[in-house]
Design a protein around this motif. Structure first.
Motif, PDB file in Angstrom:
ATOM      1  N   ALA A 138      33.998  39.995   4.798  1.00 28.75           N
ATOM      2  CA  ALA A 138      35.434  39.895   5.027  1.00 28.75           C
ATOM      3  C   ALA A 138      35.725  38.521   5.606  1.00 28.75           C
ATOM      4  N   ASP A 188      39.385  41.891   3.069  1.00 27.33           N
ATOM      5  CA  ASP A 188      38.076  42.328   2.606  1.00 27.33           C
ATOM      6  C   ASP A 188      37.807  41.833   1.190  1.00 27.33           C
ATOM      7  N   ASP A 203      35.116  43.509  18.393  1.00 33.19           N
ATOM      8  CA  ASP A 203      34.910  43.969  17.021  1.00 33.19           C
ATOM      9  C   ASP A 203      34.643  42.785  16.093  1.00 33.19           C
ATOM     10  N   ARG A 204      34.274  43.088  14.852  1.00 28.35           N
ATOM     11  CA  ARG A 204      33.905  42.048  13.883  1.00 28.35           C
ATOM     12  C   ARG A 204      35.067  41.103  13.608  1.00 28.35           C
ATOM     13  N   HIS A 205      36.271  41.655  13.520  1.00 26.32           N
ATOM     14  CA  HIS A 205      37.429  40.805  13.242  1.00 26.32           C
ATOM     15  C   HIS A 205      37.673  39.827  14.395  1.00 26.32           C
ATOM     16  N   THR A 206      37.573  40.303  15.638  1.00 30.07           N
ATOM     17  CA  THR A 206      37.784  39.427  16.794  1.00 30.07           C
ATOM     18  C   THR A 206      36.724  38.338  16.855  1.00 30.07           C
ATOM     19  N   TRP A 266      45.941  36.814  13.256  1.00 30.89           N
ATOM     20  CA  TRP A 266      44.828  36.818  12.306  1.00 30.89           C
ATOM     21  C   TRP A 266      44.666  38.222  11.760  1.00 30.89           C
ATOM     22  N   SER A 293      39.011  36.256   7.895  1.00 31.03           N
ATOM     23  CA  SER A 293      40.222  36.379   8.702  1.00 31.03           C
ATOM     24  C   SER A 293      41.242  35.362   8.195  1.00 31.03           C
ATOM     25  N   THR A 338      42.529  40.758   8.727  1.00 33.95           N
ATOM     26  CA  THR A 338      41.269  40.858   7.994  1.00 33.95           C
ATOM     27  C   THR A 338      41.527  41.091   6.515  1.00 33.95           C
ATOM     28  N   CYS A 371      44.189  41.844   1.145  1.00 35.16           N
ATOM     29  CA  CYS A 371      44.540  42.920   2.070  1.00 35.16           C
ATOM     30  C   CYS A 371      46.026  43.215   1.911  1.00 35.16           C
ATOM     31  N   ARG A 415      34.999  37.120  14.320  1.00 38.46           N
ATOM     32  CA  ARG A 415      35.199  36.186  13.207  1.00 38.46           C
ATOM     33  C   ARG A 415      36.371  35.240  13.480  1.00 38.46           C
ATOM     34  N   SER A 416      37.478  35.766  13.996  1.00 42.40           N
ATOM     35  CA  SER A 416      38.633  34.912  14.266  1.00 42.40           C
ATOM     36  C   SER A 416      38.400  33.998  15.456  1.00 42.40           C
TER      37      SER A 416
END
Length: 716
Positions: A564, A577, A508-511, A573, A566, A575, A538, A513-514
């Motif tokens: 977003a 926004d 996913d995007r969070h994974t 980590w 992290s 997220t 957040c 990015r981190s």
């Protein structure tokens, strides 16, 4: 039961490694020493050995540990007569018979091993050899007066002496007389790489199901080469070599036989004729193994963007920096699709991490921005990531990113490129199928280049090279028949495997990015964390503000998507926004371009209106999106140092005013009554500790403090 005799120099393979060395035997059993550091002695009966010998896994090497045999094996490529050609085998046996006849005469005291003695005895030796040859070649034949006799003339005295000395030195091992084992393989004359490539290109164009005669194909290739050389002469380019008809026929015969069969009989017939039932390590799923590698491209390009090239003075154009770039690529070994490619100034960990990010995302938007007609949807979750031991791939950043994205690192043994054949072949395809069409080739050595001015004929810049590579792989390579896929195309192979076995879900995007984001330190304030002129927050940050006195936070940002960030809270980590949630999918370079224009227009204000931000985002979508995507695979993509510098210089001290809440009264815009904050006033009046404590009571109060010095326009 046959009781076999062995010697202590014998070696056997019983089933599977390790090997066994014979130690001894008695009336019922044999003893063998297992090879290795912790070698053990094992005992086998003659019945057990007989069962072993019936298996296809049994291997027996007689006199393997004999010193003379070992010395000979270390200096000869062929260990048995079966490896030699018929002529070499006959010559070896002939020398051996001569030497054994010399040995018999020497043992009888008839000759000594000097040239003079051997010369005097050559007549007697020739007569003796004639008798031996007559017996060897006329077995079972009644020799009469008209019977043809097989007679060979003896070699010179020196040859007889040196051959006999060699045979004695190696313990009378016949293989020591094999002719030519100490000589290097003769390499015939070859044409330069460009000529070879053009010849094979013409062969593939001319050959067809109807034109399947090698001689006629060769004649047409020669005619085309002559025409091509006339065109090159008019352009001032060095002429290509023109091979003979027989040379071209040999080149055709040396072609990949599966490819040649497909040209003459069709791809389906070739697939049926050459399909293998097994071979190599079985790969069943897409994204099961991904290979990464890098290569310096054999092409000179301009290290800049040539958009204003025609408007520059001549002396500036001549001094523009030129050189060779590096190509970093990733390939799925099951389907042979290209999962990512980048043009880099030099290999480094940052470029490897950027390539890794391409692997796990859909690249269709990049392909369209580059001008490709086909989609580039190939991506998924990481499996095994195989790389060489280059500095970029063994770096902490790359290994950490692979692990964070769920992949497993694997480093094949070095100096064995065939273990990475899939990715190595990609670079070979670039050289043979793409670079031959482009001006500014560097060639593989000075001799092949000749007087070709590689730097002077450079015409491409970095962006154009990235576009050409993208179009080549997306529109040509992915839709071209691949011999490693039984003549299927990589795109069709991916579709087939995807439809049958599916593909691992991408992170996913969070994974992402981190794992591959750019890390920096930012301070947590009441409104959140200020990055790139925007505030991010957040619920986890809300709770952290109340629970901890720590204000310096580690964050990671993805320049490809600044919607977003992290934030590291504890060991996890999370997220955060953007407050207005309107930056999803916005590229950092696009935001920088528009933000500079906004700041230049409003440099008198320290906070900018959110309405300006809305208009900026519309301009970004309309103007900069494609340009940002194109820069995303070239050497001019934003680096970590550039992102940190932009945050420090461009975005420092500049934020956007928060949007008014729903239902709040809207004031008419005007200058009268507007409060302005001055830098000198802020520096000269510092709030007290009580005021700071009051400020921190409400963690997300967005109104400006009223205790700061201000002045109004009407005060002047």
């Amino acid at each position: 039961m046959l009781k076999q005799r062995f010697t202590t120099n014998d070696r056997a393979l019983i089933g599977r490694p390790p090997h066994y060395r014979f130690l001894g035997q008695d009336a019922t059993t044999t003893s063998w020493l297992r090879e290795g550091e912790n070698g053990q002695v094992e005992h086998f009966t003659y019945e057990q050995l007989a069962e072993f010998q019936k298996s296809s896994l049994w291997r027996y090497e007689r006199d393997y540990y004999d010193l003379n045999q070992t010395k000979l094996a270390s200096s000869m490529p062929a260990l048995t007569l079966d490896h030699l050609s018929d002529n070499a085998r006959k010559k070896t046996i002939w020398y051996f018979i001569i030497c054994m006849a010399v040995k018999a005469m020497y043992d009888a005291g008839e000759i000594s091993l000097t040239d003079a003695s051997i010369t005097m005895a050559k007549a007697a030796l020739q007569e003796k050899m004639n008798e031996i040859e007559a017996q060897r070649h006329n077995i079972g034949i009644d020799i009469k007066g008209f019977t043809d006799m097989y007679v060979r003339k003896l070699p010179c005295t020196k040859t007889i002496r040196t051959k006999f000395a060699t045979l004695r030195r190696f313990g009378y091992n016949l293989l020591s007389l094999a002719p030519g084992w100490y000589r290097a393989t003769k390499v015939g004359n070859k044409f330069d790489e460009e000529t070879e490539a053009v010849v094979m290109k013409l062969v593939r164009e001319i050959a067809s199901r109807e034109m399947d005669n090698k001689a006629e194909i060769s004649r047409q290739v020669i005619d085309r080469l002559v025409e091509l050389n006339e065109e090159r002469a008019d352009e001032g380019i060095v002429a290509l070599g023109v091979p003979s008809q027989r040379t071209i026929e040999r080149r055709i015969s040396a072609m990949n036989q599966a490819e040649l069969y497909a040209i003459f009989h069709g791809a389906d017939a070739a697939r049926k004729e050459f399909a293998l039932s097994a071979g190599g390590r079985l790969r069943q799923f897409a994204m099961d193994e991904i290979m990464f590698d890098e290569c310096e491209v054999d092409l000179f390009t301009y290290f800049t963007n040539l958009g204003i090239y025609d408007h520059l003075p001549k002396h500036i154009r001549e001094n523009l920096p030129r050189g060779r770039r590096w190509i970093c690529a990733a390939i799925d070994t099951r389907t042979r699709v290209i999962l990512g490619i980048r043009v880099a100034a030099k290999p480094c960990a940052e470029e490897a991490v950027k390539l890794l990010r391409m692997v796990v995302r859909d690249k269709t938007d990049i392909a369209k921005a580059m001008g490709a007609e086909s989609p580039w949807p190939f991506h998924g979750g990481l499996g095994m990531v195989a790389c060489d031991t280059g500095s970029a791939f063994v770096s902490d950043e790359f290994i950490s990113a692979v692990t964070a994205l769920g992949g497993t690192m694997f480093f094949p043994p070095v100096k064995i490129p065939e273990l990475r054949a899939e990715i190595e072949r990609v670079f070979g395809t670039i050289n043979s199928r793409l670079l031959t069409r482009i001006f500014g080739r560097a060639f593989y050595n000075p001799k092949a280049r000749g007087d070709y001015d590689s730097e002077g004929r450079a015409v491409l810049d970095d962006d154009e090279l990235a576009r050409i590579l993208t179009i080549f792989f997306v529109d040509f390579y992915h839709h071209n028949q691949h011999t490693g896929l039984d003549f299927k195309t990589p795109a069709n192979s991916w579709s087939e495997v995807e439809g049958k076995y599916f593909v691992n879900a991408p992170p996913d995007r969070h994974t992402v990015r981190s794992a591959v984001g750019i890390e920096m330190q930012r301070r947590l304030t009441k409104r959140g964390i200020d990055v790139f002129g925007n505030y991010y927050t957040c619920p986890e940050l809300h709770a952290f503000w109340h629970a901890s006195s720590k204000r310096e936070m580690r964050i990671r940002v993805d320049p490809h998507d600044i919607g977003a960030i992290s934030v590291l809270i504890g060991e996890n980590w999370v997220t955060a926004d953007a407050l207005d949630c309107d930056l999803d999918g916005v590229h950092m370079s696009s935001w920088v371009t528009e933000f500079r224009a906004i700041k230049a227009h409003n440099k008198a204000e320290s906070e900018l209106s959110s309405d300006l931000r809305d208009r900026a985002l519309k301009n970004i979508d309309a103007i900069c999106h494609k340009a940002a995507l194109r820069a995303g695979i070239g050497p001019h993509d934003l680096t970590k140092e550039q992102v940190l510098k932009l945050q420090k210089d461009l975005f420092h001290g500049t934020t956007f005013k928060p949007r008014p809440e729903i239902g709040a009264p809207v004031e008419e815009p005007g200058l009268m009554g507007t409060r302005f904050e001055t830098a000198t006033a802020l520096e000269g009046s510092k709030p007290s500790r009580e005021q700071i404590a009051d400020d921190e009571t409400d963690p997300f109060e967005t109104s400006q403090p009223i205790t700061k010095p201000t002045w109004n326009l009407e005060d002047k």
